[in-house]
Motif scaffolding. Structure first.
Motif, mmCIF file in Angstrom:
data_model
loop_
_atom_site.group_PDB
_atom_site.id
_atom_site.type_symbol
_atom_site.label_atom_id
_atom_site.label_comp_id
_atom_site.label_asym_id
_atom_site.label_seq_id
_atom_site.Cartn_x
_atom_site.Cartn_y
_atom_site.Cartn_z
ATOM 1 N N ARG A 1 0.389 -1.419 0.048
ATOM 2 C CA ARG A 1 -0.091 0.217 -0.311
ATOM 3 C C ARG A 1 0.805 1.180 0.079
ATOM 4 O O ARG A 1 0.699 2.077 -1.315
ATOM 5 N N VAL A 2 2.112 1.174 1.031
ATOM 6 C CA VAL A 2 2.570 2.594 0.790
ATOM 7 C C VAL A 2 3.637 3.054 -0.463
ATOM 8 O O VAL A 2 3.762 3.961 -1.073
ATOM 9 N N VAL A 3 4.104 1.672 -1.059
ATOM 10 C CA VAL A 3 4.817 1.778 -2.874
ATOM 11 C C VAL A 3 3.101 2.182 -3.444
ATOM 12 O O VAL A 3 3.689 2.835 -3.922
ATOM 13 N N ALA A 4 2.221 2.005 -3.359
ATOM 14 C CA ALA A 4 1.985 1.766 -4.442
ATOM 15 C C ALA A 4 1.230 3.181 -4.137
ATOM 16 O O ALA A 4 0.611 4.272 -5.284
ATOM 17 N N ARG A 5 1.039 3.970 -2.851
ATOM 18 C CA ARG A 5 0.679 5.467 -2.521
ATOM 19 C C ARG A 5 2.081 6.610 -3.680
ATOM 20 O O ARG A 5 2.076 7.335 -3.164
ATOM 21 N N GLY A 6 3.451 5.462 -3.155
ATOM 22 C CA GLY A 6 4.481 6.533 -4.721
ATOM 23 C C GLY A 6 4.675 7.494 -3.413
ATOM 24 O O GLY A 6 5.951 8.145 -3.736
ATOM 25 N N GLU A 7 4.476 7.493 -2.086
ATOM 26 C CA GLU A 7 5.190 8.097 -1.328
ATOM 27 C C GLU A 7 6.370 7.845 -0.256
ATOM 28 O O GLU A 7 7.146 8.407 0.433
ATOM 29 N N SER A 8 6.566 7.062 0.316
ATOM 30 C CA SER A 8 7.682 6.384 1.100
ATOM 31 C C SER A 8 8.721 4.949 0.250
ATOM 32 O O SER A 8 8.463 4.468 -0.158
ATOM 33 N N LEU A 9 9.858 5.316 1.285
ATOM 34 C CA LEU A 9 10.799 3.640 0.881
ATOM 35 C C LEU A 9 10.544 2.706 2.097
ATOM 36 O O LEU A 9 10.693 3.553 3.042
ATOM 37 N N LEU A 10 10.763 1.919 1.627
ATOM 38 C CA LEU A 10 10.869 1.217 3.418
ATOM 39 C C LEU A 10 12.889 0.094 3.095
ATOM 40 O O LEU A 10 12.570 -0.496 1.959
ATOM 41 N N PHE A 11 12.900 0.968 3.671
ATOM 42 C CA PHE A 11 14.263 0.355 3.434
ATOM 43 C C PHE A 11 14.632 -0.650 5.520
ATOM 44 O O PHE A 11 14.782 -0.911 5.742
ATOM 45 N N PRO A 12 15.166 -2.188 4.542
ATOM 46 C CA PRO A 12 15.596 -2.254 5.780
ATOM 47 C C PRO A 12 17.151 -2.183 6.080
ATOM 48 O O PRO A 12 17.369 -0.729 5.257
ATOM 49 N N ALA A 13 17.840 -2.143 7.546
ATOM 50 C CA ALA A 13 18.478 -1.611 8.274
ATOM 51 C C ALA A 13 19.970 -1.723 7.048
ATOM 52 O O ALA A 13 20.967 -0.567 7.027
ATOM 53 N N ALA A 14 20.016 -2.533 6.148
ATOM 54 C CA ALA A 14 21.409 -2.788 5.937
ATOM 55 C C ALA A 14 20.976 -2.141 4.496
ATOM 56 O O ALA A 14 22.623 -1.567 3.661
ATOM 57 N N ILE A 15 20.612 -0.998 4.394
ATOM 58 C CA ILE A 15 20.579 -0.419 2.720
ATOM 59 C C ILE A 15 21.834 0.420 3.355
ATOM 60 O O ILE A 15 22.301 1.380 2.363
ATOM 61 N N ARG A 16 21.447 1.125 5.304
ATOM 62 C CA ARG A 16 22.275 2.229 5.062
ATOM 63 C C ARG A 16 23.917 1.656 5.272
ATOM 64 O O ARG A 16 24.770 2.659 5.041
ATOM 65 N N ARG A 17 24.335 1.257 5.236
ATOM 66 C CA ARG A 17 25.503 0.436 5.697
ATOM 67 C C ARG A 17 26.063 0.098 4.193
ATOM 68 O O ARG A 17 27.458 1.262 3.870
ATOM 69 N N LEU A 18 24.832 -0.735 3.864
ATOM 70 C CA LEU A 18 25.797 -0.458 2.003
ATOM 71 C C LEU A 18 25.724 1.279 1.282
ATOM 72 O O LEU A 18 26.734 1.188 0.058
ATOM 73 N N ALA A 19 24.793 2.196 2.055
ATOM 74 C CA ALA A 19 25.441 3.431 1.344
ATOM 75 C C ALA A 19 26.627 3.756 1.867
ATOM 76 O O ALA A 19 27.400 4.175 1.045
ATOM 77 N N ASP A 20 27.066 3.616 3.206
ATOM 78 C CA ASP A 20 27.619 4.435 3.653
ATOM 79 C C ASP A 20 29.001 3.544 2.709
ATOM 80 O O ASP A 20 30.178 4.009 2.023
ATOM 81 N N ALA A 21 29.318 2.191 2.297
ATOM 82 C CA ALA A 21 30.143 1.941 1.332
ATOM 83 C C ALA A 21 30.026 2.481 0.254
ATOM 84 O O ALA A 21 31.798 3.030 -0.284
ATOM 85 N N TYR A 22 29.239 2.902 -0.496
ATOM 86 C CA TYR A 22 29.305 3.110 -2.017
ATOM 87 C C TYR A 22 29.553 5.285 -1.414
ATOM 88 O O TYR A 22 30.259 5.767 -1.841
ATOM 89 N N GLY A 23 29.073 6.170 -0.378
ATOM 90 C CA GLY A 23 29.086 7.584 -0.855
ATOM 91 C C GLY A 23 29.198 8.024 0.957
ATOM 92 O O GLY A 23 28.977 8.935 0.194
ATOM 93 N N GLY A 24 28.878 6.863 1.647
ATOM 94 C CA GLY A 24 29.160 7.746 3.051
ATOM 95 C C GLY A 24 29.669 8.423 3.527
ATOM 96 O O GLY A 24 30.092 8.947 4.461
ATOM 97 N N ARG A 25 31.129 8.707 2.014
ATOM 98 C CA ARG A 25 32.452 8.789 3.118
ATOM 99 C C ARG A 25 32.308 10.272 3.280
ATOM 100 O O ARG A 25 33.645 11.018 3.988
#
Lengths: 230, 499
Positions: A130-154
């Motif tokens: 429902r949330v994604v269908a409304r097109g307004e929010s992202l649903l993240f597992p916690a892991a995505i933040r660590r991955l994002a860190d590895a990519y661009g968080g420096r």
């Protein structure tokens, strides 16, 4: 638009869902869970990414539940292709077996709107749809933040986002969007009206040149504007 | 402060380490004894009548050659390593199985020689110092003997019993320090002369890394497959609970699926944990069961599979995906004849994945080296064993298969190349005549190609010889499988699925 995710707001609008997974047992399970909801209609299933474009063209789903690991065309390629070629693409909700799946970030870059663990509770599954269908929010597992860190968080907070500079309020809104908050939640956090938040989000997307919230979040992480710590 | 210094100074004399090292050195002296005796005998003979000298010289040369042999033996080195570990407190690895290099042998011989010489010196010193000290002390205590009669030691004579006792004790103390020093030196030198050579160390590290990589791969696959199974059961259970009242039939099917999935995951856990608990391939304990060639194959295969930085995104295919693989190969223009059992469900998942990899590698090689020739792929499952066999005629001379260079260009050699791999199932019967590696790929006495594919009887492309073997094997298989279709494959015709 209440944050509860109840089907009340749509006034009878039904979300059409396409399930893509190579494992029949997963498809059957997801179909049973989603199909049991009056506001969700599972319109089709596919076992491979290659089947997705024709099915999407034929069935016009609102949301595609997309597995990542599939033989043949995997979920990342299928998502990328779908969002690049469709005029009015459906929202893609990536379903993964493992929270630390290294392809979650790839899926985000490919334009997926959200993530869902296959082991999620039924209520979480339907809420995510429902949330994604409304097109307004992202649903993240916690892991995505660590991955994002590895990519661009420096880069820390010395952010260099593309486009004209954001106002302080817009920057705040972008941080909350990147944290996976919905418009209603952001409105509550910042003591603003939901419509005001929508306006801010629209301005942020315009300034960043982002197609949608997903792209904005990718930019936020990759530029170092948002770091896992904050 | 002074007390501390004194304690430190006499520490080597009262330390057990010194005495253990002394025993080690004395052992060298003991081994030296027969050499000394031999030397004495030859010295006597050579000093004797002239006519006996030439024969004695000849004998001396022969005896010296024979006497030198033990120094270079592997067993001697192993003994020295054991002795150094036990008595010198040096941490040395076991010598690796297989032949030692010349360098290793020379280092071992050098150690042996040094051990004997120092041992002889220490033993000589002991034989000198101990009786002297005893005699002097005896004289001092009035236990007179004749031993010191007429003794002149610098300013001392037999009457100065007190001073002579001091000299005797000083000799013993000096010997103690000498033993401590030489022992420490030996402990320092042992790793240099008895330790593994750089090449051995690299080989051991590589074997260790390959073993770890193989285990990592198994562990990752286990995590993937069991994680997937748990996800399926969780999702099915959630769905069943959701629709229990509205669709009890779905709930019933979901329960059956949960049961089956759980059972399969348990079997996979059992199987892979069994493999992981088995000693690693390079472990000396496993060496007897798995000859070096087979181990290399498994390791090379593992290294190849793990070499890529990223795990494959798609689920690991198994033999159940064989039809798709063959269809892909046919789409790529390879005329594949597939003979496989109707069901491969009974094959453990890890073995099934291994079998798929073998078939995949074989077909890839066929596509590369035997373009335009039919390929026979046979998969057979018998009690506890899986055999994967791939046969194709030797490709055109233009192909780049290893052995092609051995043949004159342009001469098409009739024959076949057989790629055959078996996978052993722990606890089950291995394929007869084939080497089995726990969790790995069986190698029928052939050359191991990275990726776990093997070519029996020599290098790929050795045409006739390998082909003969392949043909013989094929005949047997036809009998066992009872499939006329299999035999027909050899003549290169339509592809058929037997059974």
């Amino acid at each position: 638009m209440a944050g509860g995710g109840a089907p009340a707001d749509g006034g009878g609008a039904v979300t059409r869902v396409l399930i893509v997974d190579d494992d029949e047992l997963i498809r059957v399970g997801l179909r049973a869970i989603a199909g049991a909801q009056p506001d969700i209609d599972v319109v089709g299933e596919a076992a491979d990414g290659a089947e997705v474009p024709p099915l999407v063209a034929k069935l016009r789903p609102d949301v595609v539940l997309m597995d990542v690991r599939m033989p043949g065309i995997d979920g990342i390629q299928a998502t990328r292709h779908l969002l690049a070629t469709s005029a009015d693409p459906p929202k893609v909700l990536v379903v993964t077996t493992f929270e630390n799946d290294e392809y979650v970030y790839d899926a985000l870059r490919a334009g997926a709107s959200g993530f869902l663990l296959k082991r999620a509770r039924p209520a979480e599954v339907v809420d995510a749809i429902r949330v994604v269908a409304r097109g307004e929010s992202l649903l993240f597992p916690a892991a995505i933040r660590r991955l994002a860190d590895a990519y661009g968080g420096r880069g820390g907070h010395t952010a260099r986002l593309p486009g004209p500079p954001l106002t302080e309020r817009e920057a705040e809104v972008l941080r909350l969007v990147a944290a996976g908050r919905s418009n209603a939640e952001i409105a509550a956090d910042l003591v603003l009206g939901v419509e005001t938040v929508k306006t801010h989000v629209g301005n942020v997307l315009a300034k960043l040149g982002a197609r949608d919230r997903t792209q904005a979040v990718v930019l936020a992480y990759e530029s170092g504007f948002v770091t896992p710590a904050g | 402060m002074a007390r501390v210094r004194v304690t430190a100074a006499i520490a080597p004399l009262v330390s057990g380490t010194t005495y253990r090292r002394g025993v080690h050195l004395l052992l060298g002296g003991v081994i030296l004894l027969p050499y000394l005796l031999l030397g004495v005998v030859f010295a006597d003979t050579l000093a004797g009548p002239r006519e006996e000298r030439s024969a004695a010289l000849l004998l001396l040369v022969a005896a010296a050659a024979i006497a030198a042999v033990p120094a270079f033996l592997r067993g001697t080195r192993a003994l020295e390593i054991a002795a150094a570990r036990a008595l010198l407190d040096v941490d040395l690895p076991d010598p690796p199985p297989g032949r030692s290099t010349v360098e290793t042998r020379v280092r071992g011989a050098l150690w042996f020689a040094i051990h004997l010489v120092t041992g002889g010196l220490v033993a000589g010193g002991l034989l000198l110092a101990l009786p002297m000290a005893l005699v002097f002390a005896g004289g001092w205590l009035g236990l007179t003997t004749d031993a010191s009669e007429g003794l002149r030691l610098g300013p001392l004579d037999e009457g100065d019993t007190g001073w002579l006792t001091v000299v005797g004790l000083a000799l013993l103390v000096a010997l103690g320090y000498a033993v401590a020093g030489l022992g420490a030196l030996a402990a320092l030198m042992a790793p240099v002369l008895l330790g593994p050579s750089t090449a051995e160390r690299i080989a051991a590290l590589e074997a260790h890394a390959a073993g770890l990589a193989e285990r990592n791969r198994l562990a990752r696959e286990l995590h993937d497959s069991v994680g997937h199974a748990l996800t399926v059961t969780t999702l099915q259970a959630a769905a069943a609970r959701e629709v229990l009242d509205t669709d009890p039939e779905f709930a019933r099917r979901a329960l059956a699926a949960i049961e089956e999935t759980g059972r399969g995951a348990m079997a996979e856990l059992d199987h892979v944990l069994g493999l992981l608990r088995a000693p690693p391939p390079h472990d000396p304990r496993a060496a007897g069961a798995a000859p070096a060639g087979g181990v290399g194959g498994a390791s090379a295969g593992a290294a190849g599979a793990v070499g890529g930085a990223q795990p494959p995104r798609a689920p690991q295919p198994t033999l159940a995906d064989l039809d798709r693989l063959v269809a892909d190969a046919r789409a790529a223009g390879i005329d594949v004849c597939l003979d496989r059992p109707a069901s491969v469900d009974g094959v453990p998942a890890a073995v099934s994945r291994e079998g798929y990899r073998i078939a995949q590698e074989g077909l890839t090689n066929a596509a590369r080296h035997a373009v335009g020739h039919p390929v026979s792929l046979r998969v057979a499952v018998s009690a506890g064993a899986l055999a994967v066999e791939l046969i194709n005629p030797v490709g055109a001379p233009a192909s780049s298969a290893g052995g092609d260079a051995a043949r004159p260009r342009g001469a098409a050699v009739p024959g076949e190349v057989t790629v055959r791999g078996g996978v052993a199932v722990p606890g089950g019967a291995a394929i007869p005549g084939e080497v089995t590696v726990p969790g790995g790929v069986a190698v029928p006495g052939g050359v191991v190609v990275p990726g776990g594919v093997v070519v029996p009887g020599g290098a790929a492309g050795m045409g006739g010889v390998a082909g003969q073997g392949g043909a013989a094997q094929r005949g047997g298989a036809a009998g066992a499988g009872g499939g006329a279709g299999w035999r027909a494959c050899g003549s290169g015709l339509r592809c058929s699925v037997v059974r």
